[in-house]
Motif scaffolding. Structure first.
Motif, PDB file in Angstrom:
ATOM      1  N   HIS A 247       0.661  -1.458   0.179  1.00 11.56           N
ATOM      2  CA  HIS A 247      -0.021   0.176  -0.021  1.00 11.56           C
ATOM      3  C   HIS A 247       0.806   1.245   0.067  1.00 11.56           C
ATOM      4  N   GLU A 248       1.957   1.084   0.679  1.00  9.00           N
ATOM      5  CA  GLU A 248       2.882   2.378   0.750  1.00  9.00           C
ATOM      6  C   GLU A 248       3.926   2.506  -0.366  1.00  9.00           C
ATOM      7  N   SER A 249       3.731   1.554  -1.482  1.00 10.96           N
ATOM      8  CA  SER A 249       4.970   1.710  -2.433  1.00 10.96           C
ATOM      9  C   SER A 249       6.205   1.554  -1.718  1.00 10.96           C
ATOM     10  N   ASP A 250       6.398   0.537  -0.815  1.00 11.32           N
ATOM     11  CA  ASP A 250       7.809   0.492  -0.507  1.00 11.32           C
ATOM     12  C   ASP A 250       8.085  -1.084  -0.724  1.00 11.32           C
ATOM     13  N   THR A 251       8.964  -0.941  -2.001  1.00 15.23           N
ATOM     14  CA  THR A 251       9.229  -2.592  -2.578  1.00 15.23           C
ATOM     15  C   THR A 251      10.044  -3.110  -1.541  1.00 15.23           C
ATOM     16  N   PRO A 252      11.225  -2.486  -1.029  1.00 19.57           N
ATOM     17  CA  PRO A 252      12.147  -3.469   0.085  1.00 19.57           C
ATOM     18  C   PRO A 252      11.349  -4.157   1.112  1.00 19.57           C
ATOM     19  N   ASN A 253      10.412  -3.192   1.729  1.00 15.99           N
ATOM     20  CA  ASN A 253       9.748  -3.728   2.675  1.00 15.99           C
ATOM     21  C   ASN A 253       8.840  -4.842   2.227  1.00 15.99           C
ATOM     22  N   PHE A 254       8.051  -4.723   1.129  1.00 17.35           N
ATOM     23  CA  PHE A 254       7.258  -5.758   0.598  1.00 17.35           C
ATOM     24  C   PHE A 254       7.710  -6.810   0.485  1.00 17.35           C
ATOM     25  N   LEU A 255       9.178  -6.866  -0.167  1.00 14.66           N
ATOM     26  CA  LEU A 255       9.832  -8.019  -0.292  1.00 14.66           C
ATOM     27  C   LEU A 255      10.133  -8.763   0.728  1.00 14.66           C
ATOM     28  N   GLY A 256      10.196  -7.985   1.865  1.00  8.48           N
ATOM     29  CA  GLY A 256      10.383  -8.831   3.099  1.00  8.48           C
ATOM     30  C   GLY A 256       9.564  -9.416   4.074  1.00  8.48           C
ATOM     31  N   ARG A 257       8.337  -9.319   3.555  1.00  8.78           N
ATOM     32  CA  ARG A 257       7.063  -9.767   4.154  1.00  8.78           C
ATOM     33  C   ARG A 257       6.949 -11.240   4.379  1.00  8.78           C
ATOM     34  N   SER A 258       7.627 -12.380   3.578  1.00  8.59           N
ATOM     35  CA  SER A 258       7.612 -13.341   3.556  1.00  8.59           C
ATOM     36  C   SER A 258       8.399 -13.903   5.058  1.00  8.59           C
ATOM     37  N   LEU A 259       9.144 -13.022   5.649  1.00 12.17           N
ATOM     38  CA  LEU A 259       9.751 -13.245   7.011  1.00 12.17           C
ATOM     39  C   LEU A 259       8.693 -13.283   8.067  1.00 12.17           C
ATOM     40  N   GLU A 260       7.617 -12.653   7.833  1.00 12.35           N
ATOM     41  CA  GLU A 260       6.473 -12.756   8.550  1.00 12.35           C
ATOM     42  C   GLU A 260       5.863 -13.759   8.542  1.00 12.35           C
ATOM     43  N   MET A 261       5.601 -14.354   7.304  1.00 16.26           N
ATOM     44  CA  MET A 261       5.057 -15.545   7.063  1.00 16.26           C
ATOM     45  C   MET A 261       5.690 -16.822   7.559  1.00 16.26           C
ATOM     46  N   ASP A 262       6.785 -16.856   7.647  1.00 15.72           N
ATOM     47  CA  ASP A 262       7.780 -17.637   8.320  1.00 15.72           C
ATOM     48  C   ASP A 262       7.660 -17.913   9.770  1.00 15.72           C
ATOM     49  N   ASN A 263       7.572 -16.592  10.136  1.00 12.81           N
ATOM     50  CA  ASN A 263       7.397 -16.586  11.963  1.00 12.81           C
ATOM     51  C   ASN A 263       5.940 -16.993  12.188  1.00 12.81           C
ATOM     52  N   PHE A 264       4.967 -16.775  11.146  1.00 14.98           N
ATOM     53  CA  PHE A 264       3.617 -17.362  11.532  1.00 14.98           C
ATOM     54  C   PHE A 264       3.616 -18.731  11.645  1.00 14.98           C
ATOM     55  N   ILE A 265       4.265 -19.188  10.568  1.00 11.79           N
ATOM     56  CA  ILE A 265       4.104 -20.847  10.675  1.00 11.79           C
ATOM     57  C   ILE A 265       4.877 -21.388  11.580  1.00 11.79           C
ATOM     58  N   LYS A 266       6.227 -20.876  12.215  1.00 17.12           N
ATOM     59  CA  LYS A 266       6.774 -21.467  13.232  1.00 17.12           C
ATOM     60  C   LYS A 266       6.141 -21.467  14.651  1.00 17.12           C
ATOM     61  N   THR A 267       5.395 -20.059  14.805  1.00 21.14           N
ATOM     62  CA  THR A 267       4.550 -19.810  15.910  1.00 21.14           C
ATOM     63  C   THR A 267       3.476 -20.890  16.111  1.00 21.14           C
ATOM     64  N   VAL A 268       2.709 -21.043  14.942  1.00 24.01           N
ATOM     65  CA  VAL A 268       1.467 -22.057  15.115  1.00 24.01           C
ATOM     66  C   VAL A 268       2.091 -23.403  15.497  1.00 24.01           C
ATOM     67  N   ALA A 269       2.967 -23.693  14.738  1.00 23.74           N
ATOM     68  CA  ALA A 269       3.643 -25.144  14.932  1.00 23.74           C
ATOM     69  C   ALA A 269       4.183 -25.295  16.219  1.00 23.74           C
ATOM     70  N   GLY A 270       4.632 -24.265  16.848  1.00 27.10           N
ATOM     71  CA  GLY A 270       5.124 -24.224  18.435  1.00 27.10           C
ATOM     72  C   GLY A 270       3.573 -24.483  19.220  1.00 27.10           C
TER      73      GLY A 270
END
Length: 506
Positions: A247-270
């Motif tokens: 939404h903010e046209s911040d491509t470097p930040n946008f490309l880093g969002r998969s780190l949030e996905m990885d943390n989401f997976i590991k938290t739910v598995a835990g």
């Protein structure tokens, strides 16, 4: 810029379950009507299904499609979609503010799935309905004959059961936008009772319990722990959903969002493992990431769509090059967690936040995100390798230590191939990847294919394909047998697939 990685045959994360390359068709917008189903279209078959769309789906080799929702399912009476089509009711769908004709229901969708060489992941309504309705639909779909609902199916012309083996216990029940949303305790009780009678009807099925709608829900974590106290012994998977936008046209930040996905997976598995420990259980509950994608382009346009019309054009994001990079990073994240993520669904498949788009009465076409998904589905089946990587990192507005390269490798022992998937997050520079290869004998490069465009906002359309893969030259392997080194140059802001042939002597 350089990065180093290690590929060793014994560094295994786990086997991919082919169902991680699943997708999703909801009775929403034009996903069904003028998407997969358009009687009278030049490409329509005798059942009204678009053959051009079926071909594009088959090219993706999608093993599983979640149906019929989504938010839609929490107000859906499945009985509306069976029996003579001309007697089916027109309903108001409160989830999306549209009309639903029910011309396509359970049996029609089963016909389409068979034509598309895919299986169906069914969802039951635990919003306005209850355990009884959930039990009945399992009997209708899966019981052979000799009972009320199975014989009703047979009277509708479907002699053999559909035998659907994977079922969702509702959808996003923690969300206040959901019809009849519930607290974790309320949902856990309802889901437990539905699970019991569904498995009593067909003990061979697997069940998915609703996790948090996304990782930023205020009840995230506590929701999983509380509802799992009720259903842990009855279910096989917990669902995760996530969508990303720029939404903010911040491509470097946008490309880093998969780190949030990885943390989401590991938290739910835990959390699943925490409940397992509390219950002194030996059972492992795995994860179903049954909604994931980029979704934000259509938000403003959707506010202008007139309510209460049938199959309006809503959620029709037109994806660009940077969206394909994010989708690629998300696919790599799923693979990196293949030991726990056993099911995943790109949401959705046709027209609605989808890799495939159609023109009513006209052609169909591939969006930018089609290609990373196709590459992963075709070449990402086998043993996922744990690949230590040394690479430069950067920080963005929301994330720290984002690697400039996101990468994973999959070894397919059946054909002795290794597929390396890699996203270069650097927007300006080539990235030279050097991979040490051990345990695979004498390796050779089959191909290096990239998806990139100097304009990160470039997108495909019904008339022009601006974002499509190109074959790269220059990838090479050197060194002695048993200790090889791959060198390959990744273009700036690119999705890459490097396929290797391994001479493995078992």
């Amino acid at each position: 810029m350089k990065a180093k990685m290690t590929l060793h045959r014994e560094f295994s994360i786990g086997e991919t379950d082919k169902r991680i390359y699943g997708s999703f068709i909801e009775h929403l917008g034009r996903a069904v009507y003028t998407g997969i189903y358009e009687p009278g279209h030049p490409e329509a078959d005798e059942k009204g299904f678009r053959k051009d769309v079926i071909k594009l789906v088959k090219d993706l080799d999608v093993p599983l499609v979640r149906y019929p929702g989504g938010n839609f399912v929490s107000g859906y009476n499945w009985e509306d979609g069976i029996g003579p089509v001309d007697k089916r009711p027109m309903r108001l769908d409160l989830a999306w503010g549209t009309k639903e004709s029910n011309k396509v229901g359970i049996n029609e969708f089963a016909q389409w799935a068979k034509k598309a060489n895919t299986d169906v992941m069914m969802a039951v309504n635990l919003g306005t309905r209850d355990a009884e309705a959930a039990r009945n639909i399992v009997e209708y779909c899966n019981f052979p004959k000799g009972s009320y609902w199975s014989d009703l199916r047979r009277s509708h012309g479907v002699q053999d059961p559909h035998n659907y083996k994977l079922w969702c216990l509702g959808n996003e029940m923690d969300g206040p936008w959901q019809i009849c949303h519930r607290t974790a305790d309320e949902y856990g009780r309802v889901a437990a009772e539905a699970a019991k009678v569904m498995k009593w009807t067909d003990p061979s099925i697997e069940l998915v319990a609703c996790g948090s709608s996304n990782a930023r829900m205020p009840t995230f974590g506590s929701w999983e722990a509380e509802m799992l106290d009720h259903v842990y012994d009855l279910v096989d998977y917990v669902s995760l959903h996530i969508y990303f936008g720029n939404h903010e046209s911040d491509t470097p930040n946008f490309l880093g969002r998969s780190l949030e996905m990885d943390n989401f997976i590991k938290t739910v598995a835990g959390i699943c493992d925490l409940v397992k420990a509390r219950k002194h259980s030996k059972k492992i509950v795995n994860l179903s990431f049954d909604e994931w994608n980029v979704w934000y382009h259509s938000n403003n346009a959707d506010k202008q769509v007139e309510k209460w019309i049938e199959a309006p054009p809503i959620l029709e994001d037109i994806y660009n090059m940077e969206d394909a990079l994010v989708a690629g990073c998300m696919l790599i994240t799923l693979l990196k967690n293949a030991d726990r993520v056993k099911v995943a669904c790109l949401a959705q498949l046709v027209n609605v936040i989808a890799p495939i788009m159609t023109v009513p009465g006209g052609n169909s076409w591939r969006q930018s995100i089609y290609y990373p998904f196709m590459d992963a589905s075709l070449f990402g089946r086998g043993t996922v390798l744990r690949c230590p990587v040394t690479a430069d990192k950067y920080d963005s507005k929301e994330y720290t230590d984002i690697p400039y390269i996101e990468t994973v490798a999959v070894h397919n022992e059946g054909n002795n191939e290794i597929a390396i998937f890699a996203v270069n997050r650097n927007l300006k520079e080539n990235l030279e990847l050097e991979a040490g290869i051990s345990g695979f004998g004498d390796c050779k490069v089959i191909e290096h294919r990239s998806l990139f465009n100097n304009d990160l906002k470039a997108a495909n359309s019904a008339k022009e394909e601006k974002v499509k893969p190109v074959i790269q030259n220059g990838a090479k392997i050197e060194g002695l047998v048993g200790s090889k080194k791959l060198s390959v140059l990744l273009p700036p802001a690119s999705w890459n697939v490097i396929r290797l042939k391994a001479d493995v002597k078992a």
